[in-house]
Design a protein around this motif. Structure first.
Motif, PDB file in Angstrom:
ATOM      1  N   ASN A  12       6.589 -36.245 -18.485  1.00 46.02           N
ATOM      2  CA  ASN A  12       6.770 -35.816 -17.101  1.00 46.02           C
ATOM      3  C   ASN A  12       5.708 -34.807 -16.733  1.00 46.02           C
ATOM      4  O   ASN A  12       5.317 -34.011 -17.572  1.00 46.02           O
ATOM      5  N   GLN A  13       5.278 -34.812 -15.470  1.00 45.17           N
ATOM      6  CA  GLN A  13       4.494 -33.664 -15.036  1.00 45.17           C
ATOM      7  C   GLN A  13       5.422 -32.679 -14.342  1.00 45.17           C
ATOM      8  O   GLN A  13       6.139 -33.034 -13.407  1.00 45.17           O
ATOM      9  N   ILE A  14       5.425 -31.437 -14.848  1.00 46.24           N
ATOM     10  CA  ILE A  14       6.221 -30.369 -14.227  1.00 46.24           C
ATOM     11  C   ILE A  14       5.355 -29.740 -13.144  1.00 46.24           C
ATOM     12  O   ILE A  14       4.170 -29.515 -13.359  1.00 46.24           O
ATOM     13  N   LEU A  15       5.925 -29.472 -11.995  1.00 45.27           N
ATOM     14  CA  LEU A  15       5.149 -28.794 -10.948  1.00 45.27           C
ATOM     15  C   LEU A  15       5.731 -27.414 -10.684  1.00 45.27           C
ATOM     16  O   LEU A  15       6.431 -27.187  -9.707  1.00 45.27           O
ATOM     17  N   LEU A  16       5.454 -26.497 -11.614  1.00 43.38           N
ATOM     18  CA  LEU A  16       5.899 -25.115 -11.435  1.00 43.38           C
ATOM     19  C   LEU A  16       4.670 -24.242 -11.240  1.00 43.38           C
ATOM     20  O   LEU A  16       3.686 -24.375 -11.973  1.00 43.38           O
ATOM     21  N   GLY A  17       4.733 -23.358 -10.271  1.00 47.08           N
ATOM     22  CA  GLY A  17       3.684 -22.347 -10.124  1.00 47.08           C
ATOM     23  C   GLY A  17       2.318 -22.892  -9.778  1.00 47.08           C
ATOM     24  O   GLY A  17       1.315 -22.252 -10.075  1.00 47.08           O
ATOM     25  N   TYR A  18       2.273 -24.072  -9.162  1.00 47.01           N
ATOM     26  CA  TYR A  18       0.982 -24.596  -8.666  1.00 47.01           C
ATOM     27  C   TYR A  18       0.810 -24.001  -7.273  1.00 47.01           C
ATOM     28  O   TYR A  18       1.194 -24.602  -6.286  1.00 47.01           O
ATOM     29  N   TRP A  19       0.293 -22.766  -7.234  1.00 44.16           N
ATOM     30  CA  TRP A  19       0.330 -21.941  -6.028  1.00 44.16           C
ATOM     31  C   TRP A  19      -1.087 -21.566  -5.585  1.00 44.16           C
ATOM     32  O   TRP A  19      -1.994 -22.343  -5.633  1.00 44.16           O
ATOM     33  N   GLN A  73      -2.801 -29.508  -0.542  1.00 41.44           N
ATOM     34  CA  GLN A  73      -2.527 -28.554   0.535  1.00 41.44           C
ATOM     35  C   GLN A  73      -1.048 -28.214   0.727  1.00 41.44           C
ATOM     36  O   GLN A  73      -0.547 -28.184   1.845  1.00 41.44           O
ATOM     37  N   GLY A  74      -0.357 -27.998  -0.368  1.00 37.52           N
ATOM     38  CA  GLY A  74       1.032 -27.560  -0.246  1.00 37.52           C
ATOM     39  C   GLY A  74       2.025 -28.659   0.026  1.00 37.52           C
ATOM     40  O   GLY A  74       3.212 -28.407   0.188  1.00 37.52           O
ATOM     41  N   MET A  75       1.553 -29.925   0.070  1.00 36.26           N
ATOM     42  CA  MET A  75       2.480 -31.009   0.416  1.00 36.26           C
ATOM     43  C   MET A  75       3.340 -31.458  -0.754  1.00 36.26           C
ATOM     44  O   MET A  75       4.377 -32.077  -0.552  1.00 36.26           O
ATOM     45  N   LEU A  76       2.914 -31.180  -1.985  1.00 31.31           N
ATOM     46  CA  LEU A  76       3.735 -31.576  -3.128  1.00 31.31           C
ATOM     47  C   LEU A  76       4.977 -30.687  -3.192  1.00 31.31           C
ATOM     48  O   LEU A  76       4.934 -29.524  -2.837  1.00 31.31           O
ATOM     49  N   TRP A  77       6.060 -31.273  -3.651  1.00 32.68           N
ATOM     50  CA  TRP A  77       7.289 -30.508  -3.801  1.00 32.68           C
ATOM     51  C   TRP A  77       7.282 -29.808  -5.149  1.00 32.68           C
ATOM     52  O   TRP A  77       6.831 -30.354  -6.144  1.00 32.68           O
ATOM     53  N   GLN A  78       7.782 -28.579  -5.175  1.00 31.93           N
ATOM     54  CA  GLN A  78       7.861 -27.808  -6.410  1.00 31.93           C
ATOM     55  C   GLN A  78       9.071 -28.270  -7.217  1.00 31.93           C
ATOM     56  O   GLN A  78      10.091 -28.628  -6.646  1.00 31.93           O
ATOM     57  N   LYS A 121      17.069 -12.027 -14.388  1.00 30.55           N
ATOM     58  CA  LYS A 121      15.767 -11.424 -14.674  1.00 30.55           C
ATOM     59  C   LYS A 121      14.720 -12.518 -14.899  1.00 30.55           C
ATOM     60  O   LYS A 121      14.955 -13.471 -15.637  1.00 30.55           O
ATOM     61  N   GLY A 122      13.589 -12.351 -14.214  1.00 29.28           N
ATOM     62  CA  GLY A 122      12.505 -13.336 -14.322  1.00 29.28           C
ATOM     63  C   GLY A 122      12.422 -14.260 -13.115  1.00 29.28           C
ATOM     64  O   GLY A 122      11.533 -15.098 -13.033  1.00 29.28           O
ATOM     65  N   PHE A 123      13.376 -14.105 -12.163  1.00 21.44           N
ATOM     66  CA  PHE A 123      13.441 -15.068 -11.053  1.00 21.44           C
ATOM     67  C   PHE A 123      13.638 -14.384  -9.700  1.00 21.44           C
ATOM     68  O   PHE A 123      14.446 -14.809  -8.887  1.00 21.44           O
ATOM     69  N   ARG A 124      12.885 -13.329  -9.466  1.00 20.63           N
ATOM     70  CA  ARG A 124      13.056 -12.602  -8.209  1.00 20.63           C
ATOM     71  C   ARG A 124      12.514 -13.368  -7.000  1.00 20.63           C
ATOM     72  O   ARG A 124      12.782 -12.986  -5.869  1.00 20.63           O
ATOM     73  N   ASP A 125      11.692 -14.404  -7.238  1.00 16.67           N
ATOM     74  CA  ASP A 125      11.004 -15.031  -6.103  1.00 16.67           C
ATOM     75  C   ASP A 125      11.576 -16.388  -5.681  1.00 16.67           C
ATOM     76  O   ASP A 125      10.926 -17.149  -4.966  1.00 16.67           O
ATOM     77  N   VAL A 126      12.798 -16.676  -6.115  1.00 12.65           N
ATOM     78  CA  VAL A 126      13.394 -17.979  -5.775  1.00 12.65           C
ATOM     79  C   VAL A 126      13.380 -18.229  -4.265  1.00 12.65           C
ATOM     80  O   VAL A 126      13.022 -19.313  -3.800  1.00 12.65           O
ATOM     81  N   LEU A 127      13.731 -17.214  -3.469  1.00  5.50           N
ATOM     82  CA  LEU A 127      13.793 -17.399  -2.006  1.00  5.50           C
ATOM     83  C   LEU A 127      12.408 -17.450  -1.379  1.00  5.50           C
ATOM     84  O   LEU A 127      12.250 -17.944  -0.259  1.00  5.50           O
ATOM     85  N   LEU A 128      11.411 -16.925  -2.087  1.00  5.73           N
ATOM     86  CA  LEU A 128      10.044 -16.959  -1.579  1.00  5.73           C
ATOM     87  C   LEU A 128       9.423 -18.334  -1.868  1.00  5.73           C
ATOM     88  O   LEU A 128       8.761 -18.921  -1.020  1.00  5.73           O
ATOM     89  N   ILE A 129       9.659 -18.829  -3.068  1.00  5.97           N
ATOM     90  CA  ILE A 129       9.029 -20.088  -3.501  1.00  5.97           C
ATOM     91  C   ILE A 129       9.582 -21.270  -2.697  1.00  5.97           C
ATOM     92  O   ILE A 129       8.867 -22.189  -2.335  1.00  5.97           O
ATOM     93  N   ARG A 130      10.870 -21.234  -2.396  1.00  8.66           N
ATOM     94  CA  ARG A 130      11.557 -22.360  -1.744  1.00  8.66           C
ATOM     95  C   ARG A 130      11.328 -23.638  -2.546  1.00  8.66           C
ATOM     96  O   ARG A 130      11.384 -23.611  -3.756  1.00  8.66           O
ATOM     97  N   GLU A 131      10.996 -24.738  -1.877  1.00 11.02           N
ATOM     98  CA  GLU A 131      10.892 -26.003  -2.606  1.00 11.02           C
ATOM     99  C   GLU A 131       9.557 -26.695  -2.420  1.00 11.02           C
ATOM    100  O   GLU A 131       9.369 -27.818  -2.868  1.00 11.02           O
ATOM    101  N   GLY A 132       8.599 -26.045  -1.740  1.00 13.22           N
ATOM    102  CA  GLY A 132       7.309 -26.696  -1.505  1.00 13.22           C
ATOM    103  C   GLY A 132       7.441 -27.762  -0.426  1.00 13.22           C
ATOM    104  O   GLY A 132       8.344 -27.711   0.407  1.00 13.22           O
ATOM    105  N   GLY A 133       6.544 -28.761  -0.460  1.00 11.54           N
ATOM    106  CA  GLY A 133       6.635 -29.839   0.516  1.00 11.54           C
ATOM    107  C   GLY A 133       6.300 -29.388   1.916  1.00 11.54           C
ATOM    108  O   GLY A 133       7.068 -29.630   2.844  1.00 11.54           O
ATOM    109  N   ARG A 134       5.138 -28.742   2.085  1.00 17.14           N
ATOM    110  CA  ARG A 134       4.735 -28.305   3.431  1.00 17.14           C
ATOM    111  C   ARG A 134       4.683 -29.513   4.351  1.00 17.14           C
ATOM    112  O   ARG A 134       4.043 -30.517   4.027  1.00 17.14           O
TER     113      ARG A 134
END
Lengths: 599, 707
Positions: free
Chosen positions: A399-406, A426-431, B98-111
C-alpha cells in the motif's frame, strides 16, 4: 495540439454552448464517479489518484480542470499514440492499454486505458481514464523505483496495446498482466474499474452526438476551444513582456552530479502575441535513474504552472494550452527521454521541482506574481509499505500510505497550503486517516504533527512539513520511498527562504537513529521505527516583512520557536514559558539591523 | 377574546433561514396557512417573533391569544449553523492523544479545486494553543499501548482553567474501540471543572477516523454553552407570551426532538433548517399518487439551492455533513448545496461566456429590482425581465419590484458586453443558473449510483417554481411536483414531521467471535434510552418505532455500512444474519462483496421515532377538466428572448382535478410556478401542481431555449 476542422464551422448560439459545456463536464464526473466507486485499492477509492478525460478526433481535450494536474495536462498524447500505432485499424469496442513513457504516458504505475468513440462509422471522440495502480510488477514492491537504471528495471510495460476487442478482454494481454503484477485480483478489479470509466465516457459521448447531432457537437468543440483560448489570451495580455532564465536543484545520488541535479528553464512572455514559451532544452542528459521526465509529464507540468498563474477561470483544456509553447530536447532528463532511459518516477521528483520552478519565475516578471516551491519527492511518512500482517493470519499487503505529504508553496498574500504535497497533485490527494492506516497494516503511528520551524520563512510562509513516526508492531515492515529536498529543500521566492529539509531515520529498538538516504528501501523490525521529518514549503517575500503578530501567533501555537522567530523573522518574543509577547523595541532593532546587512 | 379566523388549536412550525423566515400555521381543520417574513439578523428568538406577529395579524388576533391556542410549536433553525459560521461558539479546548495535536488542522486533504494559488489554508476549529495532549495510547485492537497518565490530565485541566475555555472536547485515538481513557478524563473534568461543558468523542460520534470524530466532538462541545442560552431564551419568551407546551426542534437527521436532547448533543442541530424538506416532499409525493418513492427534492431560495434524494421512500443520509468546512459527523440528511438562488449575481467572463453565482446579492442590498441599492444583475432580475414575476405581487406584495432597475442592471452587466438584447441576456442568465443546478443535482444522484431519470422532482423554495420545469426536463425526469406549500417547504415539513432522535454506542465485535451477550446488553441500554426519550416527548405507544442498527465494515475499510436489526433480533443478535446482510448491502452499493472476509461491527444505534404525522390521504390528481386560460401575459421567454405568450392563473382559482397545458404561469401569494411548453399540469388535492413532460425521444428536437 493541432487546430481543428478546416471546413467552415456553423454558427452556434450561446444557449447551446452553455448546455454542451455542462454535458461534457458531466461525462467526466460520471466517469470519475464510476472509477472511485468500483476501484479496489486504497490508491483509487480513498486517495482518488486517477483522472478521466475526453478528447475529440484531433486529440483536443475537452475537460476543464477535473482530475489531477499531472494526469490531465497532456492526456491528448494517449489517443494520439493509438492513432500513430494502429492507423485505421481501430474499431468500435476496442480498448487500448498504455503505461509507456515512450508512447505518451506519464509513468509506469499510471495505467491509462483509451477507447475510440464512433458515430456513423467515424471516430469522433476518445474516452480516456488514467489510474495509479498500487502495483505494476516492479522488481521491488514500489510504484516509483527512483533508482531504476533503465527501462528494463521498471515494472511491466504495456506500450499502447489492445486490451479489449469487441468489448471483450484480449485474454493474452490480461494473463500477462496477472502473471507479472503482485495481487493480481486487486489489479484486475482496478482494471475493471478503469475500464468501466472509459466505457461510461464512450456511451455518454455517443449519446450527446445522437441527441444534438454531430454537426452541432463538432461546432461546439471548435467554439469551446476557441473560448478557452480567448480566456488564456486575455490573461496573458495582462502580463509584462519578459524573458527569465533560472536554475534550481534536485538532490543528487550520482557521482557525476556532486552538487545536485540542475533544473533549468527560460520563460518568455509575449503579451503582444499572447503566448508563453518555456524553453527546457538547456537541461542535463538522461540520468541512470527513474526520475527522468517525459513528454507527457513535462507538458503537464508546464501547462499546470502556467494555468496556476493565469487564474482559475481559464478552462484547462487544449484551447488554452495552445498559447503555451514548450521546447524540449531528446535525450534530456527534463525533455524527451532517449530509450532506454527509465522514467518510472517522472511524475514526482524532477516534476515536483519543475512546476514551482516555472511558477517562481513569474515573481521576477511582476511583483506579487508566482509562488515559492512546494514539497519535492515524497517524505518518508508517505512511503509504499509492504509485508505480512500476523493479526490476520499472515495476510500479505502492499500500500502507499499518504501521511504528511504536506508543505505547500507560499504566494503573495497567502501562506502555503498545508496538505498540498507537490505541484503535480496540488492538495487534491486525500490524506490517509491514522486509524485506517493502523487497521490496514501492522503499524503504530506514534506521532504526526506539524514540524516546528519547518515552514520556509517569508512575508508569507511555506506550508509546514510533517513530523511523523511509524513504528513496526509484531511484524517486520518494508518501506520504499522516493524523497528529495534534503540538500536542496524547497526554495523560497522573491526574498522568501527555503523550507526545512526532508530527513528520515531508522530508529533501532535501542533508540539509536540511523539516517536513511533520499531514495530508500528499508526493513523496520518489530520495536523499530521509521522517523520522518518532512520538508516545509518555501516562503514568499522577505521574512523581515512578515507581520510580527503572525510570527507571535505561530510561536504561541508551538509551530515557530522563539529562536526561529528571532533568527528568521527578526521578531523578539518575550516569554515566561506560558505566555508570549512581542518585545517591540528589540524587534525594531533586529529588523533595522537586518535591513542594514541586506544593503 | 378576539374572534379568530381559523379553528383552534393550532400547530405552528417555523423555519428561520438566511434570507427569509418561513412559517406555517396548521389549524384544527387541517388547513395550512403559509407566511414569509424577512429574517432580521440577531438571536434565535427575534426572527421567530417577527414572523409570529405577522401570523397573529393574519389570524385576526394578538400574539398572546395565538400562542394560548397553540398546541405544538416546532422550530427549524440556523442557530447552530450560524454560530459556527460566524465564530460565535464558546471558547473550546480539545484534549487529544499525545502526538496528534493537529488532527483538526490536517483534516482529510482532497482540496476541491486543484488549480489556483491564491487560497489560504483554513484554520482548525480549535486553535493549537487550546489543544492539549495527554500521554495515553490505545491500539487498533483496543489494547492499551500506553496507560493514561492522570498527572498529565490534571496538569492539562489547570491549563484549561487558566485559558478561560467554557467547553472541552475529548477525542482520543481509538476511543471508539476502547473508551476507558476518555471516560476517565470525563470523570476528572466533571470533578475538577464542574462548570465547563464536556463532550466525549466515543459518545458524540462513535466512528473510526480520528478527524471526523474529533471535529464532531469539538463542534458539539463548542455549541453547548451557547445553544443552552438561546434555547432557554426562546422557551422562556414563548412561555411568557402565552405558549403552555414544550417547543420541539428539528435535528440534522430530519426529525424533531425536545430541548433536552438538543442541549445535551447540540451538534444535532447542525443543518436543522433544510433537513425536513425531503420527508415533506416524500409525503406530498405519496399523497399525490406517486408510489415509487424515488424523489429528488430541491429547495431554491435567495442565496442557495439545496438538493436531497430519496429512494423507495428512504431519505439518503450520510455522516459527512459539514459547516464552514468543519465536518459535524453525526447522521444527517445528505444535502447538496450550491450558491445558486434568486440573488445569484451574473457577469460576463473574458472569454465572452455568461457566469452566474456563487456570489449573491443576498437580502441586502438584494437583487437590483428590489430597489435597495443593488446594481448587479441577479437571477431574480432576469425573471422580472423575462416577464415571469409580477412586480406588484412579489412575496405577498410585501414590496414592489422595479422592472426598470432590473433591465438596467442586466443591460450594463450582461447584455451590452455581449452585444445582445436585455431579454436574450435574461434568458441566458436563467439557463446558466439552471445548468449549474442541474450539475449539482446530477452529482448528488451519481454519487449514489442513481439515474435521475427514474425520479420525481419535488420543487421547494420561493424561487423553485420558475426553474424546476427546465431542470426536470434537462435531467430527463418525466414528472415534477410543485406542492402548494412549496414556497415554505421546510416549515411545512417541520409542521408535519416525525419526532426522532438517535442514540448510539460504540461496542466493537466481529462476526468471528461475536459477543452476542455484549451486543444484546448494549442494544437493551439503547432501547431504554430511546423509550425514555419517547416518554419525554409524550409519544403514544402505538405511534412508537424503534429502529435498531449496527455499523459494520470489512477489516481495513474506512467506509461503513449500516445494517438493520428488527426489535426481535435486538433481543437475540445473530452474527451470521448480520454478516449476510452486510455482504448483500456491500454488493448492492459497490457491485462487489467478499463473503469470506471478516466483518467488524463497531457501533450500534437506535433511532427512536414517534410517527406523529398522520399518514397522508392518497389522492392522485384525477385530471378531470382542462382549464383554458382567459388571461395571458406576454413574456420574453421565446427564442432569443423573443415574445412568448403564457396563460396566467391564480392559484386560488384552481381546484383539484383541473388540468393546465403549458405554457402557463400560476401565481400564488408567495411564489409563481411556470408550466413550460410541452408540460401538462394537474392540480392535486393539496392544491399543488403535478406536471408530466412529453418524453423527448433522442433526436435533433432538443431545444435548450424552449421555455
Amino acid at each position: 495540439m493541432s487546430a481543428a476542422a478546416a471546413t467552415p464551422v456553423p454558427e452556434l448560439d450561446m444557449f447551446t454552448m452553455v448546455v454542451l459545456r455542462r454535458r461534457f463536464e458531466s461525462i467526466i464526473r460520471e466517469m470519475s464517479n464510476t472509477l472511485a466507486k468500483t476501484g479496489r485499492s486504497g490508491v483509487l477509492n480513498t486517495a482518488l489518484d486517477f483522472s478521466c478525460a475526453v478528447t475529440d478526433a484531433s486529440f483536443q481535450s475537452v475537460s476543464s480542470g477535473q482530475g489531477l494536474p499531472v494526469h490531465t495536462g497532456a492526456v491528448h498524447l494517449i489517443p494520439k499514440a493509438v492513432a500513430d500505432k494502429f492507423g485505421d485499424a481501430v474499431f468500435a469496442g476496442d480498448c487500448f492499454a498504455n503505461n509507456s513513457s515512450y508512447h505518451g504516458n506519464t509513468h509506469c504505475a499510471d495505467l491509462t486505458l483509451c477507447s475510440p468513440v464512433f458515430h456513423d462509422g467515424e471516430i469522433v471522440f476518445w474516452s480516456v481514464a488514467r489510474a495509479h495502480f498500487s502495483d505494476m510488477g516492479f522488481p521491488t514492491p514500489d510504484t516509483y523505483a527512483p533508482l531504476a537504471r533503465d527501462y528494463y528495471a521498471e515494472g511491466l510495460m504495456l506500450p499502447c496495446v489492445r486490451i479489449q476487442r469487441g468489448n471483450r478482454d484480449v485474454p493474452e494481454v490480461v494473463d500477462i498482466c496477472k502473471a507479472n503484477i503482485r495481487a493480481p485480483e486487486q489489479f484486475y478489479g482496478d482494471y475493471l474499474a478503469t475500464l468501466g470509466a472509459v466505457r461510461t465516457g464512450e456511451r455518454r459521448a455517443r449519446e450527446i452526438c445522437e441527441e444534438f447531432g454531430i454537426d452541432v457537437v463538432k461546432a461546439f468543440l471548435v467554439r469551446f476551444q476557441d473560448y478557452a483560448e480567448r480566456m488564456a489570451r486575455a490573461a496573458i495580455r495582462t502580463l509584462p513582456k519578459a524573458t527569465v532564465s533560472k536554475e534550481a536543484f534536485h538532490d543528487s545520488v550520482l557521482a557525476d552530479y556532486p552538487d545536485g541535479i540542475p533544473v533549468r528553464a527560460t520563460v518568455s512572455i509575449d503579451p503582444d502575441a499572447e503566448t508563453i514559451e518555456i524553453d527546457l532544452r538547456d537541461n542535463v542528459d538522461n540520468l541512470p535513474l527513474g526520475i527522468n521526465m517525459n513528454e507527457a509529464t513535462i507538458l503537464a507540468c508546464c501547462s499546470t504552472a502556467v494555468m496556476n498563474i493565469l487564474g482559475n477561470d481559464v478552462p484547462k483544456c487544449s484551447g488554452a494550452f495552445r498559447r503555451i509553447e514548450v521546447l524540449m530536447r531528446e535525450g534530456s532528463a527534463i525533455g524527451i527521454p532517449r530509450f532506454p532511459a527509465a522514467t518510472c518516477a517522472s511524475t514526482t521528483n524532477l516534476a515536483h521541482v519543475l512546476i514551482e520552478h516555472i511558477q517562481s519565475m513569474f515573481a521576477d516578471v511582476r511583483e506579487g506574481l508566482g509562488t515559492a516551491y512546494a514539497t519535492i519527492g515524497h517524505p518518508a511518512s508517505a512511503p509504499v509499505v509492504s509485508g505480512v500482517d500476523s493479526r490476520f493470519g499472515g495476510r500479505p499487503f502492499v500500500n502507499q500510505i499518504l501521511l504528511g505529504y504536506w508543505g505547500g508553496p507560499a504566494s503573495h498574500g497567502h501562506d502555503g497550503w498545508l496538505t498540498y504535497g507537490s505541484g503535480t497533485t496540488q492538495g487534491m490527494l486525500w490524506q490517509s486517516s491514522i486509524e485506517v492506516v493502523e487497521s490496514q497494516q501492522p503499524v503504530l503511528v506514534e506521532r504526526i504533527e506539524v514540524r516546528e520551524d519547518s515552514h520556509g520563512p517569508g512575508t508569507w510562509v511555506g506550508g509546514g512539513g510533517a513530523s511523523c513516526v511509524l513504528r513496526a508492531r509484531k511484524d517486520t515492515l518494508r518501506f520504499v520511498c522516493n524523497s528529495g529536498a534534503r540538500d536542496f529543500p524547497p526554495p523560497g521566492t522573491a526574498g522568501g527562504r527555503p523550507g526545512a529539509p526532508n530527513l528520515a531515520w531508522r530508529r533501532t529498538a535501542e533508540g539509536q537513529l540511523i539516517e536513511l538516504p533520499i531514495f530508500f528501501d528499508v526493513e523496520i523490525a518489530p520495536g523499530e521505527a521509521l522517523v520522518s521529518e518532512g520538508c516545509g514549503g518555501g516562503g514568499y517575500g522577505e521574512p523581515a516583512r512578515r507581520d510580527p503578530e503572525a510570527v507571535l501567533s505561530s510561536v504561541r501555537k508551538g509551530l515557530t520557536s522563539i529562536e526561529g522567530a528571532r533568527r528568521d523573522y527578526g521578531v523578539a518574543i518575550a516569554s515566561d514559558g506560558n505566555s508570549f509577547e512581542i518585545d517591540a523595541s528589540e524587534t525594531s532593532r533586529l529588523r533595522a539591523e537586518a535591513a542594514v546587512t541586506a544593503e | 377574546m378576539n374572534t379568530m379566523r381559523h379553528p383552534a388549536p393550532f400547530g405552528i412550525a417555523v423555519d428561520v433561514g438566511g434570507t427569509f423566515t418561513d412559517l406555517v400555521l396548521r389549524d384544527a381543520a387541517g388547513a395550512a396557512h403559509l407566511f414569509k417574513a424577512l429574517t432580521t439578523p440577531g438571536d434565535l428568538s427575534n426572527g421567530i417573533f417577527d414572523g409570529l406577529a405577522i401570523m397573529a395579524a393574519d389570524a385576526g388576533t394578538n400574539l398572546a391569544n395565538l400562542l394560548a391556542n397553540t398546541a405544538s410549536f416546532a422550530c427549524g433553525t440556523t442557530a447552530a449553523t450560524n454560530a459556527i459560521l460566524e465564530g460565535k461558539t464558546a471558547r473550546t479546548a480539545l484534549i487529544c492523544t499525545k502526538g496528534f495535536r493537529d488532527v483538526l488542522l490536517i483534516r482529510e486533504g482532497g482540496r476541491p479545486n486543484g488549480y489556483g494559488i491564491g487560497e489560504s489554508y483554513p484554520e482548525p476549529f480549535v486553535p493549537r494553543e487550546l489543544t492539549f495532549a495527554v500521554t495515553e495510547r490505545v491500539d487498533a485492537e483496543g489494547s492499551v499501548e500506553i496507560p493514561l497518565n492522570e498527572d498529565d490530565v490534571r496538569a492539562v485541566v489547570e491549563r484549561i482553567r487558566a485559558s478561560g475555555a467554557k467547553a472541552v472536547a475529548v477525542a482520543l485515538m481509538w476511543s471508539v474501540v476502547n473508551p476507558a481513557h476518555e471516560l476517565r478524563i470525563g470523570a476528572l473534568l466533571a470533578e475538577l471543572l464542574p462548570d465547563v461543558s464536556v463532550s466525549l468523542s466515543h459518545r458524540v460520534a462513535p466512528v473510526i477516523g480520528e478527524y471526523r470524530r474529533t471535529s464532531a466532538t469539538a463542534l458539539d462541545a463548542s455549541l453547548k454553552p451557547v445553544l443552552r442560552l438561546q434555547i432557554r431564551g426562546l422557551e422562556e419568551r414563548l412561555a411568557a407570551s402565552g405558549f403552555a407546551g414544550q417547543p420541539t426542534f428539528v435535528c440534522s437527521n430530519g426529525g424533531r426532538t425536545s430541548s433536552i436532547e438538543i442541549t445535551e448533543k447540540p451538534v444535532y442541530l447542525c443543518l436543522s433548517g433544510p433537513s425536513t424538506a425531503p420527508a415533506a416532499a416524500n409525503r406530498l409525493a405519496k399523497a399525490a399518487g406517486v408510489s415509487h418513492g424515488n424523489v429528488i427534492t430541491i429547495d431554491l431560495g435567495g442565496t442557495s439551492l439545496d438538493a436531497s434524494i430519496s429512494r423507495g421512500g428512504q431519505v439518503a443520509m450520510h455522516r459527512e455533513g459539514s459547516i464552514g468546512g468543519h465536518v459535524f459527523g453525526v447522521p444527517s440528511i445528505d444535502i447538496a448545496t450550491i450558491g445558486a438562488g434568486g440573488g445569484s449575481i451574473a457577469w460576463v467572463d473574458t472569454g465572452g461566456m455568461v457566469q452566474v453565482g456563487p456570489r449573491s446579492a443576498g437580502s441586502s442590498p438584494g437583487p437590483a429590482c428590489y430597489g435597495r441599492g443593488g446594481t448587479q444583475p441577479t437571477l431574480t432580475d432576469a425573471n422580472v425581465v423575462r416577464g415571469l414575476l409580477d412586480p406588484d405581487r412579489f412575496a405577498d406584495g410585501q414590496f414592489r419590484l422595479s422592472t426598470d432597475l432590473a433591465r438596467k442592471a442586466i443591460a450594463s452587466g450582461v447584455a451590452e458586453p455581449l452585444g445582445i438584447t436585455v431579454e436574450e441576456a435574461a434568458n441566458l442568465m436563467a439557463l446558466v443558473a439552471e445548468q449549474n443546478m442541474v450539475a449539482a443535482i446530477e452529482d448528488l444522484a451519481m454519487r449514489r449510483g442513481y439515474d435521475a431519470r427514474e425520479f420525481l422532482l419535488v420543487s421547494g423554495g420561493a424561487a423553485g417554481g420558475l426553474h424546476a420545469g427546465p431542470l426536470a426536463r434537462e435531467l430527463g425526469m418525466r414528472q415534477l411536483l410543485v406542492p402548494r406549500a412549496s414556497s415554505v417547504l421546510c416549515a411545512y415539513g417541520t409542521a408535519t414531521g416525525d419526532i426522532k432522535f438517535d442514540f448510539a454506542r460504540s461496542f466493537p465485535t466481529s462476526d468471528c467471535g461475536f459477543d452476542a451477550a455484549g451486543v444484546k446488553s448494549v442494544l437493551a441500554e439503547l432501547r431504554r434510552e430511546g423509550e425514555a426519550f419517547l416518554d419525554r416527548m409524550a409519544v403514544p405507544r402505538d405511534k412508537r418505532v424503534l429502529r435498531f442498527t449496527g455499523d459494520g465494515h470489512y477489516q481495513g475499510q474506512m467506509s461503513r455500512i449500516t445494517v438493520d436489526l428488527t426489535p426481535a433480533e435486538a433481543d437475540a443478535p445473530d452474527a451470521a444474519r448480520l454478516a449476510a446482510q452486510f455482504h448483500a448491502a456491500h454488493e448492492r452499493l459497490y457491485a462487489v462483496s467478499a463473503p469470506g472476509d471478516v466483518v467488524e461491527f463497531v457501533s450500534w444505534a437506535v433511532e427512536a421515532i414517534g410517527s406523529v404525522s398522520a399518514e397522508p390521504e392518497i389522492r392522485p390528481a384525477s385530471g378531470r377538466r382542462e382549464r383554458n386560460p382567459v388571461r395571458f401575459r406576454a413574456t420574453a421567454c421565446g427564442r432569443n428572448g423573443g415574445e412568448a405568450r403564457f396563460g396566467v392563473f391564480d392559484a386560488e382559482e384552481l381546484t383539484e382535478g383541473d388540468v393546465l397545458v403549458g405554457p402557463v404561469l400560476v401565481q400564488d401569494r408567495l411564489t409563481t410556478v411556470m408550466v413550460p411548453v410541452g408540460a401538462t399540469a394537474s392540480v392535486t388535492a393539496e392544491g399543488g401542481l403535478i406536471m408530466t413532460f412529453e418524453v423527448a425521444e433522442i433526436g435533433p428536437a432538443f431545444d435548450p431555449r424552449a421555455a
